[in-house]
Scaffold this active site. Sequence first.
Site, PDB file in Angstrom:
ATOM      1  N   ASP A  55      -6.344  -6.420 -21.373  1.00  0.00           N
ATOM      2  CA  ASP A  55      -6.760  -5.746 -22.532  1.00  0.00           C
ATOM      3  C   ASP A  55      -6.389  -5.533 -23.695  1.00  0.00           C
ATOM      4  O   ASP A  55      -5.542  -6.593 -24.163  1.00  0.00           O
ATOM      5  CB  ASP A  55      -8.534  -4.689 -22.117  1.00  0.00           C
TER       6      ASP A  55
ATOM      7  N   LYS B  19     -11.702   0.879 -15.674  1.00  0.00           N
ATOM      8  CA  LYS B  19     -12.015   0.180 -17.163  1.00  0.00           C
ATOM      9  C   LYS B  19     -10.624   1.398 -16.699  1.00  0.00           C
ATOM     10  O   LYS B  19     -10.696   2.415 -16.652  1.00  0.00           O
ATOM     11  CB  LYS B  19     -12.254   0.486 -18.119  1.00  0.00           C
TER      12      LYS B  19
END
Length: 447
Positions: free
Chosen positions: A166, A126
């Site tokens: 995201d 991430k």
Amino acid sequence: MNEYGKRVLEDVIAKNADQSEFIQAVREVIDTLSPVLDSNPNYEQNAILERIVVPERILIFQVPWVDSNNKVQVNKGYRIQFNSAIGPYKGGLRFHPSVNLSILKFLGFEQIFKNSLTTLPMGGAKGGSNFDPKGKSDLDVMSFCQSFMRELYRHIGPNIDVPAGDIGVGAREIGYLFGQYKKIVNAYEGVLTGKNINWGGSLIRPQATGYGNVYFMNEMLKTRGESIEGKTAMVSGSGNVAQYTVMKLISMGAKVISMSDSSGCIIDKDGIDLEKLDFIMQLKNVRRGRIREYAEKFTGAKYFEKQRPWRLAKTDIAAPSATQNELDLDDAKALFEGGCFCVSEGANMPSTSEAVAFMQSKNFLFGPAKAANAGGVATSGLEMSQNSLRMSWSAEDVDAKLHGIMQNIHAACTSAAERFGMKGNYVAGANIAGFLKVADAMVDQGI
Ligand code: NDP
Ligand code: 2IT
């Protein structure tokens, strides 16, 4: 809790005391792994837990950029390359002022198990920045993305690490990031997913997380002889995941009565139909406005400033699809009182631990994020395959693959939970099924 698990968890807590979201995510996983750890001393011998809770690599870098007023701005950039046991690092980028190490580590940690559940070869990662795209011009966003990629490019690649979107990172940002990567490395390659369909993206990738969550929800409902048809549904968020969750819920016959953004939420007792959803998509994706405008446009809808939908109306099913910890214990109690019996997580970790425990104690069909929202990254995996093959599959093809993957994830969670004596517990099932594949790969590959 298994002694080994307890020891590792205590160590994580001691060493990351200021990282509450990360601790929350690790605690849940280790907690549900107890029966696996009890029956497999091999994992302790290979220090699998100690290794899986520490990122393989953390990159933190400065992102200086010039805004449209010719002012120099500086943001913080991150990439957490968490685990590469089963494939190149893979996971989204989040641009939001709240971004910090704790949030990105919880997201990267969960991504390991989610990606494993998809059955595709992807490790967990991430990244992102505390940059806030809200209210910024396209040129400002481009300038920021270019600077972000000026550092990130050296750490990523189609066989190394493949970022995606995201919160705050959608098609626009992926476009600017890709354009800059291509210029620097002088190669046209599948280094990011979520690309526009005209230049290497996959059909259905924008829809995939939302559609996938509704497919997962439907699988859970089927275990009780129920279906989406005729159900009242609440959704939070109004971004990528929420929009396509609402679209699929409507197409499968549900009446969706809520959506939200970071300023507040709307309740529409008449139901959000496709036309109203189109208004929201224009509002959010093109005009980049606030959800409040929905209630100004459609009579019958009400806007609630600074509130979340859960306590404001009754619903049968719910899909929290905005952000972490947006559904707490009191929200869960209100949902239960209102007759809700199925919650499927579109966002990552949207329910607090207390809310999850309460819903499970009331026999909810509770679909945890790692399983329920895995359709997004699964379709990213399909985008990577298409890029490698230099082919593009039809929407029907990709949607059918996505549907199959979500059904398989549901089956994998169900059987893992049953095998370890926790029938019906999708949280345990997802954590165990996701963990086993990664842990066994780590054992095979040595240290
Ligand atoms: P978007 O940026 O497209 O939308 C996010 C939505 O959530 C917006 O409506 C935003 O409101 C709202 N929101 C963001 N932060 C907060 C906050 N702190 N409090 C209240 N509302 C907030 O992001 P996505 O739809 O892509 O992501 C939503 C969730 O889904 C995230 O948890 C993400 O990690 C998860 N997810 C996303 C996937 C994907 O493929 N995109 C895949 C799997 C999970 P506003 O408009 O005011 O900013
Ligand atoms: O949380 C997630 O799974 C995502 N944001 C999507 C990641 C991806 O690589 O598609």
